[in-house]
Design a protein around this motif. Sequence first.
Motif, PDB file in Angstrom:
ATOM      1  N   UNK A 288      -7.508  -7.609  -0.414  1.00  0.00           N
ATOM      2  CA  UNK A 288      -7.146  -6.234  -0.724  1.00  0.00           C
ATOM      3  C   UNK A 288      -5.722  -5.966  -0.243  1.00  0.00           C
ATOM      4  N   UNK A 289      -5.250  -4.756  -0.449  1.00  0.00           N
ATOM      5  CA  UNK A 289      -3.863  -4.424  -0.128  1.00  0.00           C
ATOM      6  C   UNK A 289      -3.799  -3.096   0.612  1.00  0.00           C
ATOM      7  N   UNK A 290      -2.976  -3.058   1.666  1.00  0.00           N
ATOM      8  CA  UNK A 290      -2.748  -1.821   2.423  1.00  0.00           C
ATOM      9  C   UNK A 290      -1.277  -1.460   2.336  1.00  0.00           C
ATOM     10  N   UNK A 291      -0.997  -0.227   1.946  1.00  0.00           N
ATOM     11  CA  UNK A 291       0.388   0.224   1.764  1.00  0.00           C
ATOM     12  C   UNK A 291       0.762   1.163   2.909  1.00  0.00           C
ATOM     13  N   UNK A 292       1.777   0.749   3.683  1.00  0.00           N
ATOM     14  CA  UNK A 292       2.175   1.481   4.881  1.00  0.00           C
ATOM     15  C   UNK A 292       3.596   2.009   4.733  1.00  0.00           C
ATOM     16  N   UNK A 293       3.777   3.307   4.974  1.00  0.00           N
ATOM     17  CA  UNK A 293       5.113   3.906   5.022  1.00  0.00           C
ATOM     18  C   UNK A 293       5.588   3.884   6.467  1.00  0.00           C
ATOM     19  N   UNK A 324       1.786  -4.048   2.493  1.00  0.00           N
ATOM     20  CA  UNK A 324       3.049  -3.748   1.811  1.00  0.00           C
ATOM     21  C   UNK A 324       3.721  -2.591   2.536  1.00  0.00           C
ATOM     22  N   UNK A 325       4.987  -2.775   2.882  1.00  0.00           N
ATOM     23  CA  UNK A 325       5.720  -1.762   3.642  1.00  0.00           C
ATOM     24  C   UNK A 325       6.706  -1.027   2.747  1.00  0.00           C
ATOM     25  N   UNK A 326       6.682   0.295   2.843  1.00  0.00           N
ATOM     26  CA  UNK A 326       7.695   1.130   2.189  1.00  0.00           C
ATOM     27  C   UNK A 326       8.542   1.763   3.292  1.00  0.00           C
ATOM     28  N   UNK A 327       9.837   1.484   3.257  1.00  0.00           N
ATOM     29  CA  UNK A 327      10.742   2.004   4.283  1.00  0.00           C
ATOM     30  C   UNK A 327      11.215   3.403   3.897  1.00  0.00           C
ATOM     31  N   UNK A 328      11.067   4.342   4.825  1.00  0.00           N
ATOM     32  CA  UNK A 328      11.510   5.719   4.590  1.00  0.00           C
ATOM     33  C   UNK A 328      12.456   6.120   5.709  1.00  0.00           C
ATOM     34  N   UNK A 329      13.661   6.481   5.356  1.00  0.00           N
ATOM     35  CA  UNK A 329      14.643   6.935   6.337  1.00  0.00           C
ATOM     36  C   UNK A 329      14.233   8.311   6.844  1.00  0.00           C
ATOM     37  N   UNK A 330      14.030   8.434   8.152  1.00  0.00           N
ATOM     38  CA  UNK A 330      13.510   9.674   8.728  1.00  0.00           C
ATOM     39  C   UNK A 330      14.365  10.878   8.371  1.00  0.00           C
ATOM     40  N   UNK A 331      15.679  10.716   8.394  1.00  0.00           N
ATOM     41  CA  UNK A 331      16.565  11.850   8.110  1.00  0.00           C
ATOM     42  C   UNK A 331      16.363  12.409   6.706  1.00  0.00           C
ATOM     43  N   UNK A 332      15.896  11.579   5.773  1.00  0.00           N
ATOM     44  CA  UNK A 332      15.743  12.030   4.383  1.00  0.00           C
ATOM     45  C   UNK A 332      14.592  13.016   4.212  1.00  0.00           C
ATOM     46  N   UNK A 333      13.701  13.132   5.205  1.00  0.00           N
ATOM     47  CA  UNK A 333      12.518  13.985   5.068  1.00  0.00           C
ATOM     48  C   UNK A 333      12.745  15.413   5.542  1.00  0.00           C
ATOM     49  N   UNK A 334      13.850  15.659   6.218  1.00  0.00           N
ATOM     50  CA  UNK A 334      14.041  16.949   6.880  1.00  0.00           C
ATOM     51  C   UNK A 334      13.905  18.121   5.935  1.00  0.00           C
ATOM     52  N   UNK A 335      14.531  18.019   4.776  1.00  0.00           N
ATOM     53  CA  UNK A 335      14.455  19.131   3.816  1.00  0.00           C
ATOM     54  C   UNK A 335      14.017  18.638   2.440  1.00  0.00           C
ATOM     55  N   UNK A 336      13.156  17.633   2.436  1.00  0.00           N
ATOM     56  CA  UNK A 336      12.719  17.085   1.148  1.00  0.00           C
ATOM     57  C   UNK A 336      11.772  18.069   0.456  1.00  0.00           C
ATOM     58  N   UNK A 337      12.013  18.381  -0.824  1.00  0.00           N
ATOM     59  CA  UNK A 337      11.210  19.403  -1.501  1.00  0.00           C
ATOM     60  C   UNK A 337       9.811  18.944  -1.907  1.00  0.00           C
TER      61      UNK A 337
END
Length: 541
Positions: A288-293, A324-337
Motif C-alpha cells: 500500500x502507499x502512505x502520502x505524507x506532507x 511518498x513525501x510531498x514537501x511544503x514550504x511552511x512560509x507558503x501556508x501563512x495566507x494561502x486561500x
Amino acid sequence: MTKYIFVTGGVISGIGKGITTASLGRLLINRGFKVIVVKIDPYLNVDAGVMNPFQHGEVFVTHDGAETDLDIGNYERFLGIDLNKYSNFTTGSVYSEVIAKERRGDYLGQTVQLIPHITDEIKGRIYQIGKDNEAEIVITEIGGTIGDFEMPPFVEAIRQMAVEVGRENTMFLHVSLIYTLPNGESKSKPTQHSIRKLQELGVQPDLLLCRSSESLDEAFRQKIALLCGISENYIFEGLDTKCVDEIPLNFERQGMGHLVLKRLGLEARPPMDAEWGAMVEKLKNPKQKARIAIVGKYTTGSDAYISVQEALKHGGIANEAAVEIEWIEAESLTEHPDLESVFQNADGILVPGGFGYRGIEGMLVAARYARENKIPYLGLCLGMQCLVIEFARHVAKLKNANSTEVDEETPYPIIDLMHDQRAVADFGATMRLGHYPCVLKENTKSYIAYQQPIIVERHRHRYELNNQHRSQLESAGLCFSGLSPDESLVEIAEVTEHPWMVGSQFHPEFQSKPLAPHPLFRDFIAAVLSHQCKVNHPEEE
C-alpha cells in the motif's frame, strides 16, 4: 590486529562516499565482524552544530550529544549500531586540540608543525576509536574531494598509518565518477586524474568504486585497471539507484565483501544478509502507499531532513507500505486561500524541527488543519511546540499565545527558553543535546507505541513548554503523555480528542533504523493508513 579501511573520493563532492562506507560496513557486519566507522570532515568548523542546513544538510545528534555530519546517521542506520562523539571530527577540532596542547606545554617547546603534530593527532583519534570499541575493522571516510586544499594532512596521516600498521592491514578504497556523455560514451579521464593526484600524495588505491549511470563493459574496466594501477577484480560498479538500502546487496552480488576480506587477510565468512534482504524486498514491493506532507523550513534542501525521510521510510517498512513525501514550504501556508487543495493528497502531516521565527506561522496553520480535519500529525521538536501553541490559541483560547523565540512580548509564553540556557553566550554545542530519559503515561498513544514505561531519546533544543501553562492546556484537552523523571520537562504532547496527533520535544528520527523502525514513526504510518482507509471507504465505518 585491527584492520583499517580508508575511503576517499574523487572528481566531485557528494558522490556517495558515505553510503559506500555504510554499505561496506554492512557487508562486514553481515559476516560477523565487529566494525566501527569514522567520518573526517576537512572544514574548519569545530563541528556541524551551527552550520547552515541549506548548505550542509542535517545535523545528526549522537546519543552522547555530539552534533555531527549527516553521514553519521547513514552509518548508524546501515550498521545498526550507535556511534558517539569520536566517530566524527573536523579540521577545526584537530587544530583546536593541537593548539590547546601547545598552550599547555605538552610539546615541551617543540616547533608545532603539520607533520608530525597535526598528522599524529589525526592518527591518534583513528587508532583510539578502534581500541575503545575493540573493533576488528575500522572504516574511515575522508570527507571532501582529492585535490581540495584541505585534504593533504589527512591523506598524509592515513599514508603514515599504512606504514605503521603494515600495508597488509590496510586497504584504500577510492570512489570516483565515471561521466557518461549524451551519446552514451563513458569517460575515465577525470577518474585517472583523481587517482594520479592521490598517488602524488603517496596513496595507491586497492579498490575503485566507479559511480556511473551506465554499466561498465570489459574493455573499459581493462583500460581503467591499466592506467590506474588497480587490479581489474577490484574495480566495482556503483550504479545510480533509487533504493539506497539495496546498495549493500548490489556490492555483495559483485563480490566486494569476499575480496575485501581477501585483501585484508581476514577469515572468509559467508554473508548473513537474509534479514537485510527481506527488509529490502518489503521496501521494493509495498502492499500500500502512505502520502505524507512535510511542512518545514528547509524543504528546498531536503538533506536537512534526511533522518526524518529515512524514519518515515522505516515506518513504511513496518507497515509494508511505500511512503511518498510531498514537501511544503511552511512560509507558503501563512495566507494561502485554499488549504484543502494544498493538503488534498496528504494522508498525514509531519512538522519537523528547526530554529528561528521564519515559517512558524505556516507550521501553526498546518497543525490547525491537521487537528480540525482529524488528519494524523507527528510533530518533532519545533513541530511539537507548534502543536502546543496552536492548541493554546484555538482550543484553550489563549489569544496570541506563542514561543518567546518568536515573540518575546507574547502575553502567553507557552514555549520559553529553558532555564539552563539563559546564560548561554556561544551557540555551538550548548543546547540540550543527546540522550535523556522520559516517563510515559499509561493508556496514551505514546505508551501504546513504545509498550514500556520509560524510554530514552535524543534531544537538540533550547526552548521547552512553559510549565506555568500546563494545567490550563491539560484542562482544555491536551495530554502530556511523556515527562522527564522529575516532571519538570514535557517530552511528549498529544491531542486527546484526535485519532492520532502526537508531538515529541526530542528527535525520534535519530534512533530509527531499517531493521528496527522507531515506534512513533511506525504507529504514525499505521494511523495514516487507517485514516486513508476511512476516507476512501467511509461506508465501512
